[in-house]
Design a protein around this motif. Structure first.
Motif, PDB file in Angstrom:
ATOM      1  N   PRO A 143     -31.656   2.773  -3.589  1.00 49.36           N
ATOM      2  CA  PRO A 143     -32.519   2.681  -4.763  1.00 49.36           C
ATOM      3  C   PRO A 143     -31.944   3.443  -5.948  1.00 49.36           C
ATOM      4  O   PRO A 143     -31.041   4.267  -5.789  1.00 49.36           O
ATOM      5  N   VAL A 144     -32.491   3.168  -7.133  1.00 49.11           N
ATOM      6  CA  VAL A 144     -32.145   3.925  -8.329  1.00 49.11           C
ATOM      7  C   VAL A 144     -33.177   5.030  -8.493  1.00 49.11           C
ATOM      8  O   VAL A 144     -34.380   4.765  -8.543  1.00 49.11           O
ATOM      9  N   LEU A 145     -32.719   6.273  -8.569  1.00 49.25           N
ATOM     10  CA  LEU A 145     -33.599   7.436  -8.624  1.00 49.25           C
ATOM     11  C   LEU A 145     -33.687   7.942 -10.061  1.00 49.25           C
ATOM     12  O   LEU A 145     -32.671   8.309 -10.649  1.00 49.25           O
ATOM     13  N   ASP A 146     -34.886   7.945 -10.616  1.00 52.14           N
ATOM     14  CA  ASP A 146     -35.104   8.417 -11.985  1.00 52.14           C
ATOM     15  C   ASP A 146     -35.444   9.902 -11.979  1.00 52.14           C
ATOM     16  O   ASP A 146     -36.280  10.353 -11.188  1.00 52.14           O
ATOM     17  N   CYS A 147     -34.807  10.637 -12.882  1.00 50.43           N
ATOM     18  CA  CYS A 147     -35.051  12.084 -12.970  1.00 50.43           C
ATOM     19  C   CYS A 147     -34.942  12.524 -14.429  1.00 50.43           C
ATOM     20  O   CYS A 147     -33.956  12.206 -15.108  1.00 50.43           O
ATOM     21  N   ALA A 148     -35.948  13.247 -14.907  1.00 46.78           N
ATOM     22  CA  ALA A 148     -35.900  13.851 -16.243  1.00 46.78           C
ATOM     23  C   ALA A 148     -35.190  15.189 -16.117  1.00 46.78           C
ATOM     24  O   ALA A 148     -35.725  16.130 -15.540  1.00 46.78           O
ATOM     25  N   LEU A 149     -33.989  15.266 -16.651  1.00 45.08           N
ATOM     26  CA  LEU A 149     -33.129  16.431 -16.499  1.00 45.08           C
ATOM     27  C   LEU A 149     -33.065  17.206 -17.803  1.00 45.08           C
ATOM     28  O   LEU A 149     -32.766  16.637 -18.848  1.00 45.08           O
TER      29      LEU A 149
END
Length: 311
Positions: A143-149
């Motif tokens: 899967p594509v993992l979304d993260c606010a960095l």
């Protein structure tokens, strides 16, 4: 902490603004003397909200309405209690790889990954998943993992992993429908994206199964670590695991892991694995602390959806 306090704290720290269903449910349990009395017949480690709610969902019970939930638990308590006694919260959230990736990508390559509390081992594939940090994409996997960095730049690569192993008191097998059903039941009701992510990550693990060993995080860790190949950087890591380990065993583990070669990467509640001189978390939500070799680096959200670097 009393059971009532545990459920109220879960509502306030973890479920608020993340799962309205579990926020309502936790608050209702915290105020219900009859449910609390039943929960208090279980060992302390088995009273936790995620375990109760997951077992009720696994057995087909209602969680959307607190009154219906209460009636169901009272009517089916012997079965629910039996399940809670033999199960553990084994949330295998692949999304946490997104907060581990900046550290894993910066270590000397290639890596030998050893996860403590691995569940089904889904977090052992940071080199296979795709990542999205704002408008920056890293890797093309699923899967594509979304993260606010925040506070650091996204990594420009995925790590090279040549060995992956997990240690768990009860490893799960994603090719077993019963084990996959338990992993699904542990995902919070509104989180359809996490349910989709579970299935995509499970497909990756099923196609190339990791080495999963049944064992204790202190007694059996050195022997498994010794199986890592020469020439690879050993990384022993864990994420939201140590709260299930008694304090004395936590202390024994943290003393032991510091003696192993390679690196120790922890992503844990600071109340469970404390660090000195910590800055305040970025907002009122629940955060873990990401630490490398005992040095805190970042605040992270529980399912890997955000990380704020400070170290």
């Amino acid at each position: 902490m009393s059971t009532a306090d545990t459920y109220q704290a879960f509502a306030d720290r973890e479920a608020r603004d993340v799962s309205p269903t579990y926020h309502r449910l936790s608050r209702a349990v915290a105020r219900d003397p009859e449910l609390l009395a039943l929960l208090d017949t279980l060992p302390e480690a088995k009273r936790q909200p995620n375990l109760l709610f997951g077992v009720v969902r696994l057995r087909g019970g209602p969680v959307a309405d607190p009154a219906a939930f209460r009636d169901h638990v009272l009517a089916h308590w012997p079965d629910i209690a039996a399940q809670m006694r033999v199960r553990a919260t084994q949330t295998n959230e692949a999304g946490r790889c997104a907060v581990l990736l900046p550290v894993l990508a910066a270590l000397p390559q290639p890596l030998a990954l050893l996860e403590v509390g691995a569940s089904a081992g889904l977090c052992l594939y940071p080199d296979r998943f795709g990542y999205r940090y704002g408008d920056r994409r890293v890797g093309d996997g699923e899967p594509v993992l979304d993260c606010a960095l925040a506070g650091t730049a996204p990594p420009d690569r995925r790590p090279e992993v040549v060995w992956r192993a997990g240690l768990d008191v009860h490893p799960l097998d994603v090719t077993d429908p019963a084990d996959l059903a338990w992993l699904d039941a542990l995902i919070w009701p509104e989180h359809t994206h996490r349910r989709d992510r579970l299935r995509a990550a499970a497909a990756v693990a099923a196609a190339d199964p990791p080495l999963l060993v049944r064992g204790d995080l202190v007694d059996d860790l050195p022997a498994l670590a010794a199986r890592a190949p020469a020439g690879a950087t050993l990384v022993v890591f864990h994420s939201s695991v140590l709260y299930q380990v008694p304090a004395a065993r936590r202390a024994a583990f943290t003393a032991l892991v510091r003696t192993l070669p390679g690196h120790w990467l922890a992503n844990e509640d600071p109340a469970v694995l404390p660090h000195a001189a910590m800055p305040a978390p970025p907002d009122g939500g629940f955060h873990n602390v990401l630490a490398l070799d005992g040095r805190p680096l970042a605040w992270t959200r529980g399912h890997g959806q955000a990380a704020t670097w400070f170290g």
